[in-house]
Design a protein around this motif. Structure first.
Motif, PDB file in Angstrom:
ATOM      1  N   PRO A  64       0.771  -1.130   0.112  1.00 59.77           N
ATOM      2  CA  PRO A  64      -0.021  -0.062  -0.048  1.00 59.77           C
ATOM      3  C   PRO A  64       0.851   1.277   0.139  1.00 59.77           C
ATOM      4  O   PRO A  64       0.414   2.007  -0.667  1.00 59.77           O
ATOM      5  CB  PRO A  64      -1.007  -0.138   1.225  1.00 59.77           C
ATOM      6  N   ASN A  65       2.036   1.295   0.705  1.00 63.13           N
ATOM      7  CA  ASN A  65       2.536   2.445   0.713  1.00 63.13           C
ATOM      8  C   ASN A  65       3.286   2.907  -0.701  1.00 63.13           C
ATOM      9  O   ASN A  65       3.268   4.040  -1.027  1.00 63.13           O
ATOM     10  CB  ASN A  65       3.953   2.377   1.766  1.00 63.13           C
ATOM     11  N   PHE A  66       4.045   1.849  -1.341  1.00 57.83           N
ATOM     12  CA  PHE A  66       4.439   2.251  -2.554  1.00 57.83           C
ATOM     13  C   PHE A  66       3.396   2.183  -3.825  1.00 57.83           C
ATOM     14  O   PHE A  66       3.428   3.126  -4.475  1.00 57.83           O
ATOM     15  CB  PHE A  66       5.046   0.542  -3.186  1.00 57.83           C
ATOM     16  N   ASP A  67       2.118   1.871  -3.256  1.00 59.32           N
ATOM     17  CA  ASP A  67       0.806   1.990  -4.361  1.00 59.32           C
ATOM     18  C   ASP A  67       0.756   3.566  -4.238  1.00 59.32           C
ATOM     19  O   ASP A  67       0.024   4.057  -5.030  1.00 59.32           O
ATOM     20  CB  ASP A  67      -0.267   1.132  -3.915  1.00 59.32           C
ATOM     21  N   ARG A  68       0.738   4.016  -2.976  1.00 55.38           N
ATOM     22  CA  ARG A  68       0.395   5.307  -2.692  1.00 55.38           C
ATOM     23  C   ARG A  68       1.233   6.320  -3.478  1.00 55.38           C
ATOM     24  O   ARG A  68       0.810   7.462  -4.011  1.00 55.38           O
ATOM     25  CB  ARG A  68       0.287   5.671  -1.317  1.00 55.38           C
ATOM     26  N   VAL A  69       2.403   6.276  -3.287  1.00 54.32           N
ATOM     27  CA  VAL A  69       3.378   6.950  -3.891  1.00 54.32           C
ATOM     28  C   VAL A  69       3.306   6.970  -5.554  1.00 54.32           C
ATOM     29  O   VAL A  69       3.465   7.991  -6.268  1.00 54.32           O
ATOM     30  CB  VAL A  69       4.859   6.466  -3.685  1.00 54.32           C
ATOM     31  N   ALA A  70       3.023   5.407  -6.042  1.00 55.48           N
ATOM     32  CA  ALA A  70       2.916   5.314  -7.359  1.00 55.48           C
ATOM     33  C   ALA A  70       1.762   6.204  -7.841  1.00 55.48           C
ATOM     34  O   ALA A  70       1.643   6.651  -9.164  1.00 55.48           O
ATOM     35  CB  ALA A  70       2.596   3.660  -7.711  1.00 55.48           C
ATOM     36  N   ALA A  71       0.598   5.986  -7.263  1.00 54.49           N
ATOM     37  CA  ALA A  71      -0.490   6.855  -7.463  1.00 54.49           C
ATOM     38  C   ALA A  71      -0.462   8.550  -7.781  1.00 54.49           C
ATOM     39  O   ALA A  71      -0.894   9.025  -8.580  1.00 54.49           O
ATOM     40  CB  ALA A  71      -1.787   6.597  -6.560  1.00 54.49           C
ATOM     41  N   GLN A  72       0.444   8.851  -6.873  1.00 56.89           N
ATOM     42  CA  GLN A  72       0.780  10.355  -6.931  1.00 56.89           C
ATOM     43  C   GLN A  72       1.730  10.722  -8.115  1.00 56.89           C
ATOM     44  O   GLN A  72       1.645  11.763  -8.680  1.00 56.89           O
ATOM     45  CB  GLN A  72       1.446  10.706  -5.626  1.00 56.89           C
ATOM     46  N   ALA A  73       2.302   9.741  -8.758  1.00 56.72           N
ATOM     47  CA  ALA A  73       3.263  10.190  -9.819  1.00 56.72           C
ATOM     48  C   ALA A  73       2.509   9.707 -11.283  1.00 56.72           C
ATOM     49  O   ALA A  73       3.124   9.583 -12.229  1.00 56.72           O
ATOM     50  CB  ALA A  73       4.321   9.160  -9.588  1.00 56.72           C
ATOM     51  N   ASP A  74       1.175   9.543 -11.103  1.00 56.90           N
ATOM     52  CA  ASP A  74       0.497   9.439 -12.268  1.00 56.90           C
ATOM     53  C   ASP A  74       0.679  10.353 -13.727  1.00 56.90           C
ATOM     54  O   ASP A  74       0.792   9.938 -14.787  1.00 56.90           O
ATOM     55  CB  ASP A  74      -0.981   9.166 -12.191  1.00 56.90           C
ATOM     56  N   ALA A  75       0.798  11.512 -13.113  1.00 60.35           N
ATOM     57  CA  ALA A  75       1.150  12.688 -13.958  1.00 60.35           C
ATOM     58  C   ALA A  75       2.357  12.544 -14.703  1.00 60.35           C
ATOM     59  O   ALA A  75       2.394  12.985 -15.960  1.00 60.35           O
ATOM     60  CB  ALA A  75       0.917  13.908 -13.408  1.00 60.35           C
ATOM     61  N   THR A  76       3.395  11.707 -14.203  1.00 60.14           N
ATOM     62  CA  THR A  76       4.657  11.700 -14.886  1.00 60.14           C
ATOM     63  C   THR A  76       4.922  10.199 -15.457  1.00 60.14           C
ATOM     64  O   THR A  76       6.141  10.000 -15.669  1.00 60.14           O
ATOM     65  CB  THR A  76       5.924  12.001 -13.969  1.00 60.14           C
ATOM     66  N   ARG A  77       4.279   9.407 -15.077  1.00 58.73           N
ATOM     67  CA  ARG A  77       4.598   7.906 -15.505  1.00 58.73           C
ATOM     68  C   ARG A  77       4.614   7.912 -17.101  1.00 58.73           C
ATOM     69  O   ARG A  77       3.947   8.456 -17.618  1.00 58.73           O
ATOM     70  CB  ARG A  77       3.255   7.184 -15.068  1.00 58.73           C
ATOM     71  N   GLY A  78       5.624   7.156 -17.531  1.00 60.38           N
ATOM     72  CA  GLY A  78       5.957   7.267 -18.786  1.00 60.38           C
ATOM     73  C   GLY A  78       6.791   8.242 -19.153  1.00 60.38           C
ATOM     74  O   GLY A  78       7.231   8.047 -20.673  1.00 60.38           O
ATOM     75  N   THR A  79       7.106   9.275 -18.678  1.00 58.33           N
ATOM     76  CA  THR A  79       7.791  10.334 -19.191  1.00 58.33           C
ATOM     77  C   THR A  79       9.355  10.187 -18.518  1.00 58.33           C
ATOM     78  O   THR A  79       9.727   9.377 -17.768  1.00 58.33           O
ATOM     79  CB  THR A  79       7.285  11.469 -18.592  1.00 58.33           C
ATOM     80  N   THR A  80      10.536  11.023 -19.202  1.00 59.23           N
ATOM     81  CA  THR A  80      11.717  10.936 -18.672  1.00 59.23           C
ATOM     82  C   THR A  80      12.038  12.525 -18.341  1.00 59.23           C
ATOM     83  O   THR A  80      11.307  13.333 -18.534  1.00 59.23           O
ATOM     84  CB  THR A  80      12.804  10.532 -19.994  1.00 59.23           C
ATOM     85  N   CYS A  81      13.061  12.358 -17.662  1.00 52.18           N
ATOM     86  CA  CYS A  81      13.436  13.871 -16.858  1.00 52.18           C
ATOM     87  C   CYS A  81      14.863  13.700 -17.118  1.00 52.18           C
ATOM     88  O   CYS A  81      15.806  12.827 -16.770  1.00 52.18           O
ATOM     89  CB  CYS A  81      13.196  13.923 -15.628  1.00 52.18           C
ATOM     90  N   ASP A  82      15.480  14.887 -17.567  1.00 52.83           N
ATOM     91  CA  ASP A  82      16.870  14.997 -17.867  1.00 52.83           C
ATOM     92  C   ASP A  82      17.707  16.027 -16.914  1.00 52.83           C
ATOM     93  O   ASP A  82      18.950  16.425 -16.689  1.00 52.83           O
ATOM     94  CB  ASP A  82      17.216  15.792 -19.089  1.00 52.83           C
ATOM     95  N   ALA A  83      17.081  15.929 -15.574  1.00 55.82           N
ATOM     96  CA  ALA A  83      17.797  16.921 -14.484  1.00 55.82           C
ATOM     97  C   ALA A  83      18.853  16.224 -14.030  1.00 55.82           C
ATOM     98  O   ALA A  83      19.143  14.822 -13.977  1.00 55.82           O
ATOM     99  CB  ALA A  83      16.576  16.779 -13.172  1.00 55.82           C
ATOM    100  N   LEU A  84      19.871  16.898 -13.487  1.00 52.67           N
ATOM    101  CA  LEU A  84      21.084  16.361 -13.187  1.00 52.67           C
ATOM    102  C   LEU A  84      20.874  15.883 -11.709  1.00 52.67           C
ATOM    103  O   LEU A  84      20.442  16.513 -10.627  1.00 52.67           O
ATOM    104  CB  LEU A  84      22.082  17.480 -12.889  1.00 52.67           C
ATOM    105  N   VAL A  85      20.934  14.694 -11.443  1.00 53.39           N
ATOM    106  CA  VAL A  85      20.757  13.950 -10.120  1.00 53.39           C
ATOM    107  C   VAL A  85      22.121  13.357  -9.736  1.00 53.39           C
ATOM    108  O   VAL A  85      23.139  12.851 -10.525  1.00 53.39           O
ATOM    109  CB  VAL A  85      19.728  13.051 -10.495  1.00 53.39           C
ATOM    110  N   GLU A  86      22.036  12.932  -8.458  1.00 47.83           N
ATOM    111  CA  GLU A  86      23.456  12.230  -7.875  1.00 47.83           C
ATOM    112  C   GLU A  86      22.682  11.362  -6.988  1.00 47.83           C
ATOM    113  O   GLU A  86      21.693  11.345  -6.457  1.00 47.83           O
ATOM    114  CB  GLU A  86      24.034  13.212  -7.126  1.00 47.83           C
ATOM    115  N   ALA A  87      23.478  10.344  -6.611  1.00 44.94           N
ATOM    116  CA  ALA A  87      23.022   9.253  -6.017  1.00 44.94           C
ATOM    117  C   ALA A  87      22.782   9.626  -4.594  1.00 44.94           C
ATOM    118  O   ALA A  87      21.738   8.904  -4.027  1.00 44.94           O
ATOM    119  CB  ALA A  87      24.057   7.989  -5.755  1.00 44.94           C
ATOM    120  N   ILE A  88      23.225  10.610  -3.970  1.00 41.62           N
ATOM    121  CA  ILE A  88      22.825  10.745  -2.677  1.00 41.62           C
ATOM    122  C   ILE A  88      21.599  11.580  -2.556  1.00 41.62           C
ATOM    123  O   ILE A  88      20.961  11.700  -1.658  1.00 41.62           O
ATOM    124  CB  ILE A  88      23.965  12.109  -2.142  1.00 41.62           C
TER     125      ILE A  88
END
Length: 300
Positions: A101-125
């Motif tokens: 359920p916890n992962f499902d809740r986070v996944a539901a909030q991300a519906d707007a970006t599902r299937g998209t990509t992001c080119d932001a500069l990210v780091e492992a930290i």
């Protein structure tokens, strides 16, 4: 957790009718044997080395805890997540038995970006900050240098970094010995701004520069010539900016320091005063007037 699992496995194997071969023992069977009768465990499901424990308020009716439930029993729960599980081991991905359920809740909030990509500069930290915010906490940015990725997941565009840094310490490798380096010299720093990548090496080597837009495989070192010196200087400026980050004060946050301002003068000693007028009078009130007793060197 490893010690508990080992102990629980031994106890399970000693039970009458249990498996006599460790090949037949799974995390699911051991966890079910150890926690199956707990009043707040509704069910234990699993496949092979994967196990899911369902915590409930009422075992008989399988009434789940609500997010706002403050009256339920206090339990110390340690969640362990493996990093190589398949994506479909989530109920939101259609798994028929596992409930997340916890992962499902986070996944539901991300519906707007599902299937998209992001080119932001990210780091492992950034993952540490993301996990903390996902759990509802405030990211201690005086300790964790990363930034939460949740805004990107929700489709927002936060104020973000202009470059990413990576460090590499090769002091324990044969290359360090072959180069005749001291351990403190065996360090590399990478600066990447989304197009140009600068590699700085300690120990006296010149930098390397690659243009990933025209040379994504990094075959052509642009730092061999002088045509890109401006880019090299700019990225060295980024590295210097990163080097000035707040990385030494990790015991107190900005809020802690702000709240403590003006309080330290009321404790301890007040050195470097000439007549006491340098500080508020209340700070020296206990030091003024006649001494409460007369002391001499013979008083011990």
């Amino acid at each position: 957790m490893a010690a508990w699992l080992t102990s629980a496995t031994r106890s399970f194997l000693r039970r009458p009718g249990s498996a006599s071969s460790s090949a037949r023992v799974t995390i699911w069977s051991v966890t079910r044997a150890a926690l199956g009768d707990h009043p707040n465990v509704g069910d234990i499901r699993g496949e092979g080395m994967l196990c899911a424990v369902e915590f409930v308020r009422d075992r008989t009716d399988r009434v789940f805890f609500e997010a706002s439930d403050q009256d339920g029993p206090r339990m110390n729960i340690l969640f362990i997540m493996y990093d190589q599980l398949r994506f479909d081991y989530l109920s939101c991905a259609g798994h028929p038995h596992l409930h997340t359920p916890n992962f499902d809740r986070v996944a539901a909030q991300a519906d707007a970006t599902r299937g998209t990509t992001c080119d932001a500069l990210v780091e492992a930290i950034d993952l540490a900050a993301t996990f903390g915010e996902t759990a509802g906490g405030r990211v201690p940015d005086h300790i964790i240098e990363g930034r939460s990725l949740l805004p990107w997941l929700w489709g927002e565009v936060p104020d973000w970094r202009d470059f990413a840094i990576r460090e590499y310490d090769f002091s324990s490798t044969p290359q360090c010995v072959a180069l005749g380096f001291e351990p403190r010299e065996a360090r590399l720093f990478m600066v990447f701004d989304g197009r140009f990548k600068l590699i700085h090496a300690e120990g006296g080597f010149r930098p390397m520069l690659f243009d990933l837009e025209t040379d994504p495989e990094e075959f052509h070192d642009l730092a061999k010539a002088d045509a890109h010196q401006a880019e090299i200087d700019r990225l060295y400026g980024c590295l210097a900016q990163w080097g000035r980050r707040l990385a030494q004060r990790v015991t107190k946050s900005d809020d802690d320091i702000t709240q403590a301002r003006g309080k330290s003068g009321r404790k301890g000693i007040l050195p470097f005063l000439f007549d006491g007028s340098e500080v508020p009078e209340e700070w020296t009130a206990k030091m003024r007037g006649p001494a409460p007793a007369r002391y001499s060197g013979d008083d011990g």
